[in-house]
Write an enzyme that holds these catalytic residues in place. Structure first.
Site, PDB file in Angstrom:
ATOM      1  N   LYS A  47       0.842  -1.192   0.000  1.00 25.51           N
ATOM      2  CA  LYS A  47       0.000   0.000   0.000  1.00 25.51           C
ATOM      3  C   LYS A  47       0.878   1.243   0.000  1.00 25.51           C
ATOM      4  O   LYS A  47       1.941   1.271   0.623  1.00 25.51           O
ATOM      5  CB  LYS A  47      -0.900  -0.022   1.237  1.00 25.51           C
ATOM      6  CG  LYS A  47      -1.845   1.164   1.357  1.00 25.51           C
ATOM      7  CD  LYS A  47      -2.811   0.974   2.523  1.00 25.51           C
ATOM      8  CE  LYS A  47      -3.557   2.259   2.846  1.00 25.51           C
ATOM      9  NZ  LYS A  47      -4.266   2.838   1.708  1.00 25.51           N
ATOM     10  N   GLY A  74      -8.051   7.897   0.073  1.00 25.76           N
ATOM     11  CA  GLY A  74      -7.149   9.038   0.180  1.00 25.76           C
ATOM     12  C   GLY A  74      -5.737   8.682   0.592  1.00 25.76           C
ATOM     13  O   GLY A  74      -5.030   9.484   1.196  1.00 25.76           O
ATOM     14  N   LEU A  75      -5.316   7.451   0.255  1.00 24.61           N
ATOM     15  CA  LEU A  75      -3.934   7.015   0.509  1.00 24.61           C
ATOM     16  C   LEU A  75      -3.528   7.148   1.979  1.00 24.61           C
ATOM     17  O   LEU A  75      -2.408   7.564   2.304  1.00 24.61           O
ATOM     18  CB  LEU A  75      -2.952   7.783  -0.387  1.00 24.61           C
ATOM     19  CG  LEU A  75      -3.042   7.455  -1.878  1.00 24.61           C
ATOM     20  CD1 LEU A  75      -2.264   8.458  -2.709  1.00 24.61           C
ATOM     21  CD2 LEU A  75      -2.535   6.049  -2.151  1.00 24.61           C
ATOM     22  N   CYS A 131      -1.617  11.441  -7.733  1.00 31.59           N
ATOM     23  CA  CYS A 131      -1.814  12.352  -6.603  1.00 31.59           C
ATOM     24  C   CYS A 131      -1.923  13.797  -7.103  1.00 31.59           C
ATOM     25  O   CYS A 131      -1.280  14.167  -8.086  1.00 31.59           O
ATOM     26  CB  CYS A 131      -0.633  12.263  -5.641  1.00 31.59           C
ATOM     27  SG  CYS A 131      -0.326  10.613  -4.989  1.00 31.59           S
ATOM     28  N   ASN A 193      -4.387   2.752 -13.072  1.00 32.68           N
ATOM     29  CA  ASN A 193      -4.936   3.089 -11.776  1.00 32.68           C
ATOM     30  C   ASN A 193      -6.455   3.211 -11.940  1.00 32.68           C
ATOM     31  O   ASN A 193      -6.993   2.896 -12.999  1.00 32.68           O
ATOM     32  CB  ASN A 193      -4.313   4.399 -11.265  1.00 32.68           C
ATOM     33  CG  ASN A 193      -4.249   4.473  -9.754  1.00 32.68           C
ATOM     34  OD1 ASN A 193      -5.137   3.986  -9.060  1.00 32.68           O
ATOM     35  ND2 ASN A 193      -3.200   5.099  -9.237  1.00 32.68           N
ATOM     36  N   GLY A 218     -12.096  -2.854 -10.391  1.00 37.38           N
ATOM     37  CA  GLY A 218     -12.827  -4.106 -10.523  1.00 37.38           C
ATOM     38  C   GLY A 218     -13.112  -4.459 -11.971  1.00 37.38           C
ATOM     39  O   GLY A 218     -12.640  -3.790 -12.903  1.00 37.38           O
ATOM     40  N   GLY A 266      -5.942  -6.734  -7.892  1.00 36.75           N
ATOM     41  CA  GLY A 266      -6.324  -5.713  -6.924  1.00 36.75           C
ATOM     42  C   GLY A 266      -7.633  -5.984  -6.219  1.00 36.75           C
ATOM     43  O   GLY A 266      -7.694  -6.725  -5.247  1.00 36.75           O
TER      44      GLY A 266
END
Length: 302
Positions: A47, A74-75, A131, A193, A218, A266
């Site tokens: 992560k 939000g990381l 980001c 992403n 997904g 993922g």
């Protein structure tokens, strides 16, 4: 079963097979280690970590959708120093490669976290350029070719490990972005992403996510991901890691045929903790079915 060569190289690093985890869906592997033999994975992509701890976005920040999920986490992360202290030693128990995904709000942020990872016992760095750049009005680094090249070049200059650049699909021309990353010194490209999306509570007449928009992942995004992997693989000369809706061996094979050297699982991990193992087994079954002795007989052979 005949012995097959599953090994691949990503940016000069040998992986025992092409299957890895996608950042943000597997933590640092601890939670999954009772379900998955981490020794069997080509790599664990942890992560995202930043130079300082990030608290993430307000809740709710997860929403189910048809064929996938939306997230606006939000990381959230404890920062790179906590990661180095708490997680690397755990992962080094296993015979798998360690890829660290990094996040930042400025170019300097990215460089600081990269420098702190310089002496860490890891194998590769994955640069998350999805980001917002706070010094450019919040525009995402990954949507502007000039910014992509700038941040990639800056991180590459201080990195002591090979550099993967992870691309956002929220752009008009993915090839232009990939070329900018390579021009900046990317040793490999990972994509895609999440796609920006939204969910609405029609009874409360409000967005379901507190942050209003989130990243869609997904099975729903797989056709977009395949198209972008195919385009990028035909435009640049660095290895590609494909992701976006991979849940089965058949999904992974499609990405490799499109040009991906590696594949990352993922969202499927949330629904099936053994998804990575089933993807790996599915690739092996496909190779047996078609009497394929080397994984490279599949990569880019569309």
């Amino acid at each position: 079963m005949t012995r097959r060569n599953m090994g691949v190289h990503i940016a000069g690093i040998q992986l025992k097979n092409p299957v890895m985890t996608a950042s943000g869906t597997f933590g640092s592997g601890r939670e999954y280690s009772e379900f998955v033999d981490l020794n069997q994975l080509g790599a664990v992509v942890v992560k995202g970590v930043a130079n300082e701890p990030w608290s993430g976005n307000p809740t709710p920040r997860i929403a189910e959708t048809y064929g996938g999920m939306l997230n606006s986490v939000g990381l959230q992360n404890p920062g790179v120093e906590a990661f180095i202290k708490d997680d690397i030693q755990f992962l080094r128990q296993y015979d798998t490669k360690i890829i660290v995904n990094i996040a930042g709000r400025t170019v300097a942020d990215y460089c600081k976290v990269t420098e702190k990872l310089g002496d860490a016992d890891i194998d590769l760095i994955e640069l998350n350029i999805s980001c917002p750049n706070v010094k450019a009005g919040g525009v995402n680094f990954g949507t502007n070719p000039a910014m992509v090249e700038e941040v990639t070049k800056a991180v590459k200059k201080v990195a002591r490990q090979p550099l993967i650049v992870k691309l956002t699909p929220n752009v008009t021309d993915i090839v232009e972005i990939a070329k900018a990353a390579v021009a900046g010194g990317a040793d490999a490209i990972s994509l895609i992403n999440t796609l920006l999306g939204m969910a609405i509570d029609i009874h409360g007449r409000k967005p379901i996510l507190a942050n209003v928009v989130g990243g869609l992942s997904g099975p729903a995004i797989k056709p977009v991901a395949l198209r972008m992997v195919y385009q990028v693989a035909n435009a640049v000369q660095v290895p590609i890691i494909g992701m976006g809706g991979i849940a089965t061996g058949e999904d992974a094979i499609a990405f490799m045929l499109a040009g991906a050297t590696g594949v990352a699982v993922g969202t499927a991990n949330f629904m099936n903790p053994r998804a990575t193992m089933e993807v790996l087994e599915g690739i092996e079954d496909y190779m047996d079915q078609y009497n394929i002795e080397d994984i490279h007989e599949i990569i880019g052979k569309l």
